[in-house]
Design an enzyme around this catalytic site. Structure first.
Site, short mmCIF file in Angstrom:
data_model
loop_
_atom_site.label_atom_id
_atom_site.label_comp_id
_atom_site.label_asym_id
_atom_site.label_seq_id
_atom_site.Cartn_x
_atom_site.Cartn_y
_atom_site.Cartn_z
CE LYS A 97 -2.85 2.91 2.85
NZ LYS A 97 -3.86 3.10 3.89
CG ASN A 207 -6.40 1.41 11.40
OD1 ASN A 207 -5.24 1.10 11.23
ND2 ASN A 207 -6.93 1.35 12.61
#
Lengths: 256, 68
Positions: A97, A207
């Protein structure tokens, strides 16, 4: 209905990707991960403390989950590239990522440095999932550079503000019908997640919305349901919006 | 003889002639799921036992932590 999510040759049955940061405890993190149904988690690359205090973080993850290392904390293409190479070496994964940040307060991505890093990393064989602002032109450049997906933000990392510019996402979806779009960052509540999926996102990465919820595992369940609901809604095709009313019950035949 | 190197941004004085592998032992660092960068290039794991750390070397030793 088989609606699996295929990304760079890997098939996922969950369209939710979650993070591992900011949890209050490993137990809460593990429960939340299990509740979310996510099959891929992000982790960060960090210097090993030299004072002997570090723990084996990865030991606390469900081994069935695919690990996606990120280049968080990098402000320059060069640092992100070096971080990606280290992550690949340690984890033996090509997936990365890509996060190259331009500013500490907003944590907004530096699209220019991101594109530069993406080009290099794609050439080195990485499967690059770039995090960037929700900009169609940048999306095209990242896809042309060889990224198998693009990851536009909904709002700044950890802001919980939800999709700030739904029009941008809609435009991106319409103009890039074959691209894999993963909305990453800024989701706060499940309705935000559902909205992103209704706008046509192929998957979501989140998240803080789970880690900072009062009850993280419960919120993870809610997010799982929201992603499913939003996806189903998108595939179903929504009703049109109307300025005026359209009666649902017969206009004629009511008693007088 | 001691030499000066930098590990994770910190100056370290170590004995000359240590390999990267031995340096990890000297620093009491575990070797699983970590990676080493030597002078801005990844140092492959299979080269740890044979790569000597010399004066002025800059190392980054990384592992994985929670993140989004």
């Amino acid at each position: 209905m088989s609606d699996s999510f295929v990304l760079a040759g890997h098939e996922f049955s969950s369209r939710l990707i979650i993070g591992t940061g900011k949890y209050r405890s490993y137990d809460e993190m593990k429960s939340a991960h299990a509740a979310s149904g996510a099959e891929m988690v992000t982790v960060a690359v960090n210097r090993v403390p030299l004072d002997g205090t570090s723990e084996s973080f990865l030991d606390h993850l469900n081994p069935k989950m695919k690990i996606l290392p990120n280049t968080a904390g990098c402000y320059y293409a060069d640092h992100a590239i070096r971080t990606a190479r280290l992550a690949r070496e340690a984890l033996e994964t090509e997936w990365i990522k890509l996060e190259v940040i331009g500013d500490q307060t907003t944590l907004l991505p530096d699209n220019e440095q991101t594109l530069e890093a993406a080009r290099v990393l794609v050439k080195e064989g990485f499967t690059v999932l770039p995090y960037f602002t929700d900009d169609l032109i940048m999306a095209r450049k990242l896809l042309d550079a060889g990224c198998p997906a693009v990851m536009p933000l909904a709002a700044p990392i950890g802001s919980g503000m939800g999709v700030q510019n739904p029009s941008n996402l809609r435009i991106m979806r319409e103009q890039l019908p074959d691209a894999t779009i993963i909305v990453d960052a800024g989701v706060g509540v499940p309705s935000d997640a559902a909205i992103a999926m209704e706008l046509g996102a192929d998957a979501l990465l989140m998240n803080t919305s789970i880690a900072e919820a009062g009850d993280a595992p419960a919120m993870a369940t809610a997010m799982k349901l929201a992603v499913e609901a939003g996806r189903l809604a998108y595939l179903s095709g929504r009703m049109p919006k109307r300025l005026y009313a359209s009666a649902s019950s017969p206009i004629q035949g009511a008693i007088r | 003889m001691t030499i000066e190197i930098t590990v994770n941004g910190e100056q370290q004085s170590i004995q000359a002639g240590l390999t990267a592998d031995a340096l990890l032992d000297h620093l009491s660092l575990k070797k699983k799921l970590i990676a080493i960068e030597l002078n801005a290039e990844v140092l492959r794991r299979d080269l740890w036992p044979t790569t000597e750390i010399i004066a002025g070397d800059r190392l980054e030793v990384v592992h994985f932590v929670g993140g989004g």
